[in-house]
Write a protein that holds these residues in place. Sequence first.
Motif, PDB file in Angstrom:
ATOM      1  N   ARG B 372       0.849  -1.205   0.000  1.00 39.25           N
ATOM      2  CA  ARG B 372       0.000   0.000   0.000  1.00 39.25           C
ATOM      3  C   ARG B 372       0.880   1.248   0.000  1.00 39.25           C
ATOM      4  NH1 ARG B 372      -3.388   1.936   3.816  1.00 39.25           N
ATOM      5  NH2 ARG B 372      -4.728   2.837   2.238  1.00 39.25           N
ATOM      6  N   ALA B 373       1.913   1.224   0.862  1.00 42.16           N
ATOM      7  CA  ALA B 373       2.787   2.389   0.996  1.00 42.16           C
ATOM      8  C   ALA B 373       3.399   2.744  -0.356  1.00 42.16           C
ATOM      9  CB  ALA B 373       3.885   2.102   2.015  1.00 42.16           C
ATOM     10  N   ASP B 374       3.847   1.723  -1.087  1.00 38.26           N
ATOM     11  CA  ASP B 374       4.491   1.956  -2.371  1.00 38.26           C
ATOM     12  C   ASP B 374       3.502   2.552  -3.376  1.00 38.26           C
ATOM     13  OD1 ASP B 374       6.776   1.680  -4.170  1.00 38.26           O
ATOM     14  OD2 ASP B 374       5.503   0.205  -5.196  1.00 38.26           O
ATOM     15  N   GLY B 382       1.568  11.310  -0.093  1.00 34.57           N
ATOM     16  CA  GLY B 382       2.715  11.146   0.814  1.00 34.57           C
ATOM     17  C   GLY B 382       2.350  10.855   2.255  1.00 34.57           C
ATOM     18  N   GLY B 383       1.363  11.580   2.775  1.00 39.08           N
ATOM     19  CA  GLY B 383       0.996  11.411   4.181  1.00 39.08           C
ATOM     20  C   GLY B 383       0.505   9.996   4.464  1.00 39.08           C
ATOM     21  N   THR B 406      12.382   1.566   5.990  1.00 43.14           N
ATOM     22  CA  THR B 406      12.715   2.810   6.682  1.00 43.14           C
ATOM     23  C   THR B 406      13.299   3.828   5.705  1.00 43.14           C
ATOM     24  OG1 THR B 406      13.163   1.504   8.653  1.00 43.14           O
ATOM     25  CG2 THR B 406      13.987   3.753   8.658  1.00 43.14           C
ATOM     26  N   ARG B 407      14.207   3.348   4.821  1.00 43.09           N
ATOM     27  CA  ARG B 407      14.801   4.270   3.848  1.00 43.09           C
ATOM     28  C   ARG B 407      13.712   4.830   2.935  1.00 43.09           C
ATOM     29  NH1 ARG B 407      16.526   3.803  -1.318  1.00 43.09           N
ATOM     30  NH2 ARG B 407      16.484   1.529  -1.309  1.00 43.09           N
ATOM     31  N   ARG B 408      12.844   3.954   2.460  1.00 43.04           N
ATOM     32  CA  ARG B 408      11.776   4.398   1.577  1.00 43.04           C
ATOM     33  C   ARG B 408      10.892   5.449   2.249  1.00 43.04           C
ATOM     34  NH1 ARG B 408      10.682   3.858  -3.753  1.00 43.04           N
ATOM     35  NH2 ARG B 408      12.062   2.295  -4.640  1.00 43.04           N
ATOM     36  N   ARG B 409      10.566   5.198   3.498  1.00 41.08           N
ATOM     37  CA  ARG B 409       9.714   6.150   4.225  1.00 41.08           C
ATOM     38  C   ARG B 409      10.426   7.498   4.350  1.00 41.08           C
ATOM     39  NH1 ARG B 409       9.276   5.162  10.392  1.00 41.08           N
ATOM     40  NH2 ARG B 409      11.410   5.905  10.116  1.00 41.08           N
ATOM     41  N   ASP B 410      11.732   7.430   4.691  1.00 42.84           N
ATOM     42  CA  ASP B 410      12.458   8.671   4.926  1.00 42.84           C
ATOM     43  C   ASP B 410      12.717   9.448   3.631  1.00 42.84           C
ATOM     44  OD1 ASP B 410      12.315   7.893   7.498  1.00 42.84           O
ATOM     45  OD2 ASP B 410      14.419   7.252   7.686  1.00 42.84           O
ATOM     46  N   GLN B 411      12.568   8.760   2.491  1.00 38.85           N
ATOM     47  CA  GLN B 411      12.755   9.445   1.203  1.00 38.85           C
ATOM     48  C   GLN B 411      11.495  10.204   0.777  1.00 38.85           C
ATOM     49  OE1 GLN B 411      13.971   6.245  -1.305  1.00 38.85           O
ATOM     50  NE2 GLN B 411      16.154   6.720  -1.126  1.00 38.85           N
ATOM     51  N   LEU B 412      10.385   9.958   1.478  1.00 36.98           N
ATOM     52  CA  LEU B 412       9.150  10.644   1.104  1.00 36.98           C
ATOM     53  C   LEU B 412       9.333  12.141   1.322  1.00 36.98           C
ATOM     54  CD1 LEU B 412       6.410   8.392   2.732  1.00 36.98           C
ATOM     55  CD2 LEU B 412       6.768   8.747   0.283  1.00 36.98           C
ATOM     56  N   ALA B 413       8.869  12.929   0.381  1.00 37.80           N
ATOM     57  CA  ALA B 413       8.995  14.373   0.522  1.00 37.80           C
ATOM     58  C   ALA B 413       8.110  14.839   1.664  1.00 37.80           C
ATOM     59  CB  ALA B 413       8.573  15.048  -0.784  1.00 37.80           C
ATOM     60  N   GLY B 414       8.561  15.873   2.346  1.00 37.81           N
ATOM     61  CA  GLY B 414       7.765  16.491   3.418  1.00 37.81           C
ATOM     62  C   GLY B 414       7.838  15.636   4.642  1.00 37.81           C
TER      63      GLY B 414
END
Lengths: 131, 414
Positions: B372-374, B382-383, B406-414
């Motif tokens: 889902r996140a992807d 993003g939120g 974790t890396r993917r989450r932290d790459q999200l803008a904002g």
Amino acid sequence: MSAVPRYLLSVYGPAERTESSGHASRDAMVQAFAGTGAFNERLQRDGHLVFADGLAPATTATTVDGQGGKPALTDGPYLATTEHLDAFWVIEAADLDVALALAAEGSRACHGPVEVRPFRAEEPRRAPLRP
Amino acid sequence: MSDPTVEQVITRVHREEWARVVAGLARRFGDLDVAEEATAEAFLAAAERWPREGVPPNPGGWLATTATRKAIDRLRRESQRDAKHQAARMVYDDTPPEPTGPVEDDRLRLVFTCCHPALAMEARVALTLRLLGGLTVPEIARAFLVQETTMARRITRAKAKIKAAHIPYRVPSADDVRERLAGVLAVVYLVFNEGYLASAGNDPVRVDLTDEAIRLGRLLRTLLPDDGEVAGLLALMLLTDARRLARVSRTGELVTLGEQDRGAWNRTQIAEGAALVRERVKAVAAGGDPPGRYQLQAAINVVHTAAPSARDTDWSSIVALYGRLVRLDPSPVVRLNRAVAVAEVDGPGVGLAEIDRLAAVLDGYHAFHAARADLLRRLGRGGESRAAYDRAIGLAGNPAERAYLTRRRDQLAG
């Protein structure tokens, strides 16, 4: 020749019985009785049956501990559980696969799960019953 | 004293002969305990004597003879202790096997006994690894991250049940063999997945288990060469394992299929897996049984491994294959995988809609939230994507997977 393995097939039910003996309805109970009767005959015919019977409710049991000076009597079953042994078969079967297949038939017949447990086999036993 | 080539020979012979020796003794003496111990003693004797005396011309025969002698010695010792057991125990079965099953290899009997449905799954796995795989109890305990004493108890209890309950040492009849074989394949696939998806512990992949599962898959293929699902499972494991080196980065992070370095894939294994799938496609076309779940999953993996890049993947074929898999097994996890493929063909919005229908059943499954996140990320939400990554990270048991998420989450803008 080694002895034919023996198994205890147990059926459990609630300690307190309803009018239909734990079955969904009177009809279901009558049907289960008939099915179980036919299954017993099949066990007898095919030489599997050693003994089978049903028990009176667990609430009618008395537990006796004779280890002390005077036997101590307790009103009720030994195990403090909500379900108790209701009926059982003692069967002879060539191996567990045969016993499990018979247990599945018995379970269908009596409308309940069946526990299959082997007897301890140390002494050689007589040959299976044949009609 | 220790000549490395002799050691290598012993390792190879152990791999090739262990199951055969155990299985032969088990039939002859009707006792798994005796078979296992005598086989272990025979290999110990080989390790002592072969470096000194040289490797015998027929190592397998030497081991079988030595193990038989050890078994008889043990039974004699026991019968002196307890004369009553003698009669029961010393009745060997030297008669040719009864024609009850399709194949008469003792190892196949052993497979079906170890994977008997009356045994708990964890007991089947442990017994299979010990008696067929020849792994030691400490090795199996390490692989499943349990205490050695716990694993030893598990195996002892299972063997005691087989003996006391008279679980037969037999290939099931033609009526039952298909269902029982499905149970056997499930044990092997569980071993593979426990290695490949390591749900606990610090290693992202536990090679000892994946290798052992593939070895068991090869053994089953030797024993049942015409079975489609046996071929399918072996192909599936080979094709999955071929990507092992590319699947975890140098920093210990999981690398998704789309981002993997395809040059690091094991082409030999891919070729072997693909050949098995081709063989099955031909067999099905020639009127064989329709493919089961392992063959379909292997075919999906062939499509992935045949693509020069993630973008060039034939996603329509993958969606079609998942569609057939869903018909065989409409479980939510299979539907989740299908939805992920649908997103590649029809866009992330369509895929997300399908995935969201599974929310009620898969809420506790990390891969559901990761998928889902992807898709939410790709849709620019993003939120919501961040929240889904948080859920996935909280639920993931594998550290490499957590690092990736974790890396993917932290790459999200904002």
